[in-house]
Every structure is written in C-alpha cells, then in structure tokens.
Design an enzyme around this catalytic site. Sequence first.
Site, PDB file in Angstrom:
ATOM      1  N   ASP A  31      15.494 -24.114   7.827  1.00 32.81           N
ATOM      2  CA  ASP A  31      14.297 -23.662   7.109  1.00 32.81           C
ATOM      3  C   ASP A  31      14.052 -22.215   7.494  1.00 32.81           C
ATOM      4  O   ASP A  31      14.197 -21.854   8.662  1.00 32.81           O
ATOM      5  CB  ASP A  31      13.089 -24.552   7.503  1.00 32.81           C
ATOM      6  CG  ASP A  31      11.941 -24.446   6.510  1.00 32.81           C
ATOM      7  OD1 ASP A  31      11.484 -23.310   6.235  1.00 32.81           O
ATOM      8  OD2 ASP A  31      11.496 -25.496   6.005  1.00 32.81           O
ATOM      9  N   LEU A  33      11.141 -20.872   7.227  1.00 32.07           N
ATOM     10  CA  LEU A  33       9.710 -20.874   7.572  1.00 32.07           C
ATOM     11  C   LEU A  33       8.896 -19.948   6.659  1.00 32.07           C
ATOM     12  O   LEU A  33       7.839 -19.463   7.052  1.00 32.07           O
ATOM     13  CB  LEU A  33       9.495 -20.529   9.056  1.00 32.07           C
ATOM     14  CG  LEU A  33      10.192 -21.463  10.059  1.00 32.07           C
ATOM     15  CD1 LEU A  33       9.877 -21.048  11.508  1.00 32.07           C
ATOM     16  CD2 LEU A  33       9.771 -22.929   9.859  1.00 32.07           C
ATOM     17  N   SER A 124      11.538 -32.367 -10.025  1.00 34.31           N
ATOM     18  CA  SER A 124      10.101 -32.494 -10.261  1.00 34.31           C
ATOM     19  C   SER A 124       9.832 -33.026 -11.659  1.00 34.31           C
ATOM     20  O   SER A 124      10.611 -32.782 -12.591  1.00 34.31           O
ATOM     21  CB  SER A 124       9.493 -31.095 -10.113  1.00 34.31           C
ATOM     22  OG  SER A 124       8.201 -31.047 -10.646  1.00 34.31           O
ATOM     23  N   TYR A 148       9.327 -21.579 -12.443  1.00 34.55           N
ATOM     24  CA  TYR A 148       9.551 -22.598 -11.410  1.00 34.55           C
ATOM     25  C   TYR A 148      10.237 -23.826 -12.022  1.00 34.55           C
ATOM     26  O   TYR A 148      11.263 -24.291 -11.530  1.00 34.55           O
ATOM     27  CB  TYR A 148       8.221 -23.012 -10.752  1.00 34.55           C
ATOM     28  CG  TYR A 148       8.353 -24.280  -9.947  1.00 34.55           C
ATOM     29  CD1 TYR A 148       9.040 -24.296  -8.733  1.00 34.55           C
ATOM     30  CD2 TYR A 148       7.828 -25.494 -10.414  1.00 34.55           C
ATOM     31  CE1 TYR A 148       9.188 -25.471  -8.015  1.00 34.55           C
ATOM     32  CE2 TYR A 148       7.969 -26.667  -9.697  1.00 34.55           C
ATOM     33  CZ  TYR A 148       8.654 -26.655  -8.499  1.00 34.55           C
ATOM     34  OH  TYR A 148       8.812 -27.833  -7.798  1.00 34.55           O
ATOM     35  N   LYS A 152      14.158 -25.573 -11.584  1.00 36.07           N
ATOM     36  CA  LYS A 152      14.501 -26.981 -11.301  1.00 36.07           C
ATOM     37  C   LYS A 152      15.477 -27.517 -12.356  1.00 36.07           C
ATOM     38  O   LYS A 152      16.440 -28.221 -12.026  1.00 36.07           O
ATOM     39  CB  LYS A 152      13.242 -27.845 -11.276  1.00 36.07           C
ATOM     40  CG  LYS A 152      12.322 -27.571 -10.107  1.00 36.07           C
ATOM     41  CD  LYS A 152      12.920 -28.045  -8.789  1.00 36.07           C
ATOM     42  CE  LYS A 152      12.083 -27.680  -7.598  1.00 36.07           C
ATOM     43  NZ  LYS A 152      12.742 -27.862  -6.311  1.00 36.07           N
ATOM     44  N   PHE A 177       6.592 -36.931  -8.832  1.00 41.00           N
ATOM     45  CA  PHE A 177       5.381 -36.692  -9.606  1.00 41.00           C
ATOM     46  C   PHE A 177       4.426 -35.870  -8.714  1.00 41.00           C
ATOM     47  O   PHE A 177       4.808 -34.797  -8.291  1.00 41.00           O
ATOM     48  CB  PHE A 177       4.878 -38.005 -10.231  1.00 41.00           C
ATOM     49  CG  PHE A 177       5.699 -38.277 -11.488  1.00 41.00           C
ATOM     50  CD1 PHE A 177       7.073 -38.558 -11.387  1.00 41.00           C
ATOM     51  CD2 PHE A 177       5.152 -38.137 -12.749  1.00 41.00           C
ATOM     52  CE1 PHE A 177       7.867 -38.698 -12.532  1.00 41.00           C
ATOM     53  CE2 PHE A 177       5.935 -38.297 -13.894  1.00 41.00           C
ATOM     54  CZ  PHE A 177       7.285 -38.570 -13.782  1.00 41.00           C
ATOM     55  N   ASN A 178       3.233 -36.310  -8.411  1.00 44.22           N
ATOM     56  CA  ASN A 178       2.330 -35.426  -7.640  1.00 44.22           C
ATOM     57  C   ASN A 178       2.155 -35.920  -6.202  1.00 44.22           C
ATOM     58  O   ASN A 178       1.307 -36.781  -5.940  1.00 44.22           O
ATOM     59  CB  ASN A 178       0.966 -35.335  -8.335  1.00 44.22           C
ATOM     60  CG  ASN A 178       1.029 -34.530  -9.620  1.00 44.22           C
ATOM     61  OD1 ASN A 178       1.792 -34.847 -10.527  1.00 44.22           O
ATOM     62  ND2 ASN A 178       0.239 -33.482  -9.712  1.00 44.22           N
ATOM     63  N   LEU A 199      -4.482 -29.808  -6.634  1.00 45.76           N
ATOM     64  CA  LEU A 199      -5.795 -30.460  -6.595  1.00 45.76           C
ATOM     65  C   LEU A 199      -6.174 -31.009  -5.219  1.00 45.76           C
ATOM     66  O   LEU A 199      -7.258 -30.713  -4.705  1.00 45.76           O
ATOM     67  CB  LEU A 199      -5.818 -31.597  -7.636  1.00 45.76           C
ATOM     68  CG  LEU A 199      -7.129 -32.370  -7.706  1.00 45.76           C
ATOM     69  CD1 LEU A 199      -8.261 -31.492  -8.202  1.00 45.76           C
ATOM     70  CD2 LEU A 199      -6.975 -33.594  -8.612  1.00 45.76           C
ATOM     71  N   ARG A 230      -2.822 -37.546 -13.726  1.00 43.15           N
ATOM     72  CA  ARG A 230      -1.531 -37.375 -13.045  1.00 43.15           C
ATOM     73  C   ARG A 230      -1.172 -38.624 -12.260  1.00 43.15           C
ATOM     74  O   ARG A 230      -2.030 -39.420 -11.908  1.00 43.15           O
ATOM     75  CB  ARG A 230      -1.605 -36.200 -12.046  1.00 43.15           C
ATOM     76  CG  ARG A 230      -1.872 -34.851 -12.673  1.00 43.15           C
ATOM     77  CD  ARG A 230      -0.701 -34.338 -13.485  1.00 43.15           C
ATOM     78  NE  ARG A 230      -0.943 -33.012 -14.020  1.00 43.15           N
ATOM     79  CZ  ARG A 230      -1.573 -32.760 -15.164  1.00 43.15           C
ATOM     80  NH1 ARG A 230      -2.026 -33.746 -15.913  1.00 43.15           N
ATOM     81  NH2 ARG A 230      -1.743 -31.513 -15.574  1.00 43.15           N
ATOM     82  N   ASP A 294      -1.216 -26.302 -18.325  1.00 42.54           N
ATOM     83  CA  ASP A 294      -1.474 -27.698 -17.918  1.00 42.54           C
ATOM     84  C   ASP A 294      -1.290 -28.655 -19.090  1.00 42.54           C
ATOM     85  O   ASP A 294      -1.586 -28.313 -20.231  1.00 42.54           O
ATOM     86  CB  ASP A 294      -2.915 -27.850 -17.396  1.00 42.54           C
ATOM     87  CG  ASP A 294      -3.012 -27.588 -15.903  1.00 42.54           C
ATOM     88  OD1 ASP A 294      -1.976 -27.334 -15.273  1.00 42.54           O
ATOM     89  OD2 ASP A 294      -4.145 -27.630 -15.378  1.00 42.54           O
TER      90      ASP A 294
END
Length: 335
Positions: A31, A33, A124, A148, A152, A177-178, A199, A230, A294
């Site tokens: 990673d 970071l 995603s 983004y 993916k 999903f979320n 959210l 969602r 959205d």
Amino acid sequence: MNILITGGAGYIGSHACLEFLNAGHQITVVDNLSNSKFESLKRVERITGKQIQFYETDILERVKLNEIFSKNKFDAVIHFAGLKAVGESTKKPLEYFQNNVCGTINLCEIMKKHDVKNIIFSSSATVYGDPESVPIAEAFPLSATNPYGRSKLMIEEILRDLYRSDEKWNVVLLRYFNPVGAHKSGKIGENPNGIPNNLMPYISQVAIGKRKNLQIFGDDYPTKDGTGVRDYIHVVDLAVGHLKALRKIKDNSGLKIYNLGTGNGYSVLEMVKAFEKASHRKIDYKIIARRSGDIAECFADVSLANKELNWKAKRNIDEMCADAWRWQSKNLNGY
Ligand code: NAD
Ligand code: WQD
C-alpha cells in the site's frame, strides 16, 4: 495460502486482512498509504494476534513490485489498491486512469512474470451505470458515467482479455454495492480524508458533532420516500465474500463475476433513522438539490454469489449502523 493484498491498509482492505488472518492465511500488504494509515494494519495485528508483512510501495513502482514478488511466493492477489472518489475523478481523470488502470496492468505483468495467475479484483456496482431495472444481475449491460467508473470497466475488460489469452489465469471480479459499517471491535473502520463523499461516514460525522447537518441530495426520486435507494452491505460480510472467492479460485474457476450486496435497498431517510436508533443521537438534515450523476435506485441480485460462492450477507442495517457508530464514537478523528 500466501496472499498478497494490494491496498490492504484501506477501509475494505484492512477488514479483509483481518478475515484472511483469522482464516489462517499468511498475508503481505502493498500500500502506498495515499488514502490510509499504517495504524489500521497495526490494529489488525493487535486484534488477531497475527503478523502482516507490509511494504509501503506504490503498485506503479515496477522495480519494487518485482522485488516483492521475487522475495515471496504468492498463491493469489487480492487487488484493492485504487483511487475511489467519483467527484475527484471528474477533475483528475488522468490520475485515476494512471493509478487504477496502469497500476493494475503493472501488477498483472509482474504477476505473469512470476507465474502468479490468481487475482480477485475490487470492482463496483458503478459499472452498471444507470440500470434499467432493479435488482441488478451480473449480466446487465455495463456503462460508466464518470472516470472512476470507467477505470473499473476498463480494468474488468483488461482482466477478461488476460484470461482469454491464457486460461491458466483465475480472475474473480467482485462488484461491491455500498460498503458500510466496521469491525465489531470498534478498532478499525472507514477513515475518509476531509469531507466524506459517502453517506454513512457523513452521517457518522454529523452524529459526533463534527459536521452540522447532513445534506440529502434530492427527495424527488421515484423511490419509496423520494430519496435515493442503495444496497448497503456490511464491510465484514464483504470481506468474507473475498474468502469465499478465494476458495472458488482454488478449483480453477476461470473468469467469474459476482455482485456482493445484500439484495435489499434502503433510502437515505431510512439510513438516517437507523443511524439515529443505533447512536441515540439526532441527525439533523436538510434536503438540497440532486447530486449530479446520482441514480434513483440501485440494489443487487445476489443469487449468483449465494449459489456459486455459498456466500450471503448476514449483517442487517441495524448492525451496520451500530458498528459504524462504535468505530466513529471511539475514534473521533479516525486513526
Ligand atoms: P480505500 O481508499 O480505503 O483503500 C484503497 C487503498 O489503496 C488505500 O489504502 C490506498 O492508500 C491504496 N492505494 C491507492 N492507490 C495505490 C497505489 N497506486 N499503490 C498502492 N496502494 C494504493 O478504499 P476502499 O473503500 O477500501 O476501496 C477498496 C477498493 O474497493 C477500491 O479499489 C475501490 O475502488 C473499490 N470499491 C470501493 C467501494 C466503496 O464504496 N468503498 C465500492 C466499490 C468498490
Ligand atoms: C448514497 C446515497 C446519495 C451523501 C458511491 C460511488 C460508487 C461506490 C459506492 C465505489 C445516494 C445520498 C450521499 C450525502 C446524500 N464506490 N447522499 N448526502 O453514490 O451510491 O456510490 O460509493 O465504487 O461507485 O458512486 O454512495 O454513499 O455517496 O450515496 O444524500 O452527503 O446517499 O445521493 O442516494 P453512491 P454514496
């Protein structure tokens, strides 16, 4: 198994590290970071009593990545490393393609060189764009509405082509999903930099008084109460989904694609209520205009993962909120 986890210090990665260690795997994290702290991994080590081999390395650094593969014989790679902020990606598309797409190509080239041909990739639900109907199944048409999401989609295509070129590869594309919530211990959780985009971390920060109120992006969607719906999934259920995917890979499964969600849709207002119940705090909100890009409603058809991975999300919305609250209230400023 000996597993390399890219992006393992991040939100989902750290929860996955914990589950992989508890399942008896040996893990190495790479990673840079850029969006996480080493502290997350120290805490995972403390919770599990097991050790993680850590390299502070960017997956774009070929020489270093090659050295890591030379020193270790990995059985599989779980690839979480990537940039994930939708809004930022519209302002910095080249950085997103460079980091996410070029980073993945780099990683796969080095995997190929060292004959490591098992990869689980963090895709995603964003790859479904604005779906025509819900629940969303894996075979639905794919599209992207921002850089983004496009990164993916591109990575999914690259991994598909890689598999077509050499069927010794085993590739699992997991479409999350979320993801929300945190580990039960309250010691690891989501730690966004600056103002949260998503959210759940935003609601959590309103609950601890760090933000004045939640702005709800639109209440005129064609949904149960007008706010966006969602499929929120507990991050620990998601992490367990990776363990199941790894098991699948052991049978030389080839190319597989699975939605990881609960199959249930909750509105923004339902999330606010559930969080108030879990935290015993009032979440002030105001309704503002819709956020550009959205969609109204998004939740998964999870039957394929149920059937083929023998995986099902177990934790409900109350547990997601209670665990997110425990993490946030014990770690007011994150790590
Ligand atoms: P995160 O930002 O917490 O974790 C990503 C990690 O990757 C971070 O620790 C970051 O430092 C690291 N990283 C980024 N670029 C890197 C690079 N070039 N080299 C090495 N490390 C790098 O994000 P997360 O929420 O844990 O997401 C993990 C993965 O899941 C990402 O690929 C993300 O796109 C995907 N995903 C996330 C969500 C979500 O809502 N959280 C939903 C769907 C898919
Ligand atoms: C959820 C709902 C908002 C914040 C994003 C990415 C997606 C995936 C997951 C990575 C929506 C509403 C939100 C706020 C609000 N990430 N909301 N006020 O947009 O479904 O998905 O994260 O792959 O690609 O797009 O998640 O948490 O941002 O929003 O009213 O301050 O909450 O409108 O209905 P989203 P989110």
